[in-house]
Design a protein around this motif. Sequence first.
Motif, mmCIF file in Angstrom:
data_model
loop_
_atom_site.group_PDB
_atom_site.id
_atom_site.type_symbol
_atom_site.label_atom_id
_atom_site.label_comp_id
_atom_site.label_asym_id
_atom_site.label_seq_id
_atom_site.Cartn_x
_atom_site.Cartn_y
_atom_site.Cartn_z
ATOM 1 N N GLY A 96 -11.467 43.444 6.842
ATOM 2 C CA GLY A 96 -10.687 44.665 7.030
ATOM 3 C C GLY A 96 -10.519 45.066 8.488
ATOM 4 N N LEU A 97 -11.102 44.298 9.389
ATOM 5 C CA LEU A 97 -11.005 44.642 10.816
ATOM 6 C C LEU A 97 -9.628 44.287 11.364
ATOM 7 C CD1 LEU A 97 -14.451 43.222 12.006
ATOM 8 C CD2 LEU A 97 -13.868 45.614 11.542
ATOM 9 N N PRO A 98 -9.141 45.033 12.345
ATOM 10 C CA PRO A 98 -7.888 44.652 12.997
ATOM 11 C C PRO A 98 -8.127 43.607 14.091
ATOM 12 C CG PRO A 98 -8.609 46.787 13.807
ATOM 13 C CD PRO A 98 -9.584 46.374 12.733
ATOM 14 N N VAL A 99 -7.069 42.918 14.462
ATOM 15 C CA VAL A 99 -7.114 41.977 15.583
ATOM 16 C C VAL A 99 -7.598 42.717 16.825
ATOM 17 C CG1 VAL A 99 -5.705 40.533 17.122
ATOM 18 C CG2 VAL A 99 -5.249 40.551 14.658
ATOM 19 N N GLY A 100 -8.454 42.073 17.593
ATOM 20 C CA GLY A 100 -8.942 42.667 18.837
ATOM 21 C C GLY A 100 -10.193 43.506 18.697
ATOM 22 N N THR A 101 -10.718 43.639 17.494
ATOM 23 C CA THR A 101 -11.970 44.370 17.302
ATOM 24 C C THR A 101 -13.077 43.671 18.079
ATOM 25 O OG1 THR A 101 -11.329 45.123 15.098
ATOM 26 C CG2 THR A 101 -13.690 45.109 15.586
ATOM 27 N N ARG A 102 -13.892 44.467 18.750
ATOM 28 C CA ARG A 102 -15.033 43.947 19.499
ATOM 29 C C ARG A 102 -16.293 44.163 18.670
ATOM 30 N NH1 ARG A 102 -13.943 43.068 24.930
ATOM 31 N NH2 ARG A 102 -16.061 43.564 25.612
#
Length: 179
Positions: A96-102
């Motif tokens: 469920g994370l978006p692209v670019g999540t750190r």
Amino acid sequence: MNPTVVSVHVSAEHSFSKSRAESIELLEGIGVRGDAHAGVTVKHRSRVARDPAQPNLRQIHLIHQELFTHLAEQGHEVAPGELGENITTACVDLLGLPVGTRLRIGEAVVVVTGLRNPCQQIEAFQPGLLRRVLPRDDSGEVRRLTGVMGIVARGGTVRPSDPISVELPPQPHHPLTRV
């Protein structure tokens, strides 16, 4: 329960599964020290065949432990590392994370680049498993359940039980696609 590392894995060979380790060292811009998929340019065999100079957006592979529970409920016993991930997590909605999540993991930082696109090797590992990790939703769209890929933004050691913190990128968020 807080987001945490369940186990870590590495393989110097281009094998399907990876061996459990006491710790792994992430190298900034490279991946996991000693892993066959580490490098600035792509190392996955099928991608190297297409274009060996493309950047490696798949330096590190993470799978959520909850997938193994889901698969067990469907009759597939799969242990951490057997699907080739470097880090098995708990209590993080990786898909469920978006692209670019750190993801701050132990001493390291991993930037999520996209979804792992499982291949036929999963079917060879356990017959029937590929359709379990690539189900279709109610609208007929394929859902990829085999975790996320990322790049190492800050190196460091990662061990089981290390905490994981999630830092979302600025809006607008872009959903993960296969990389």
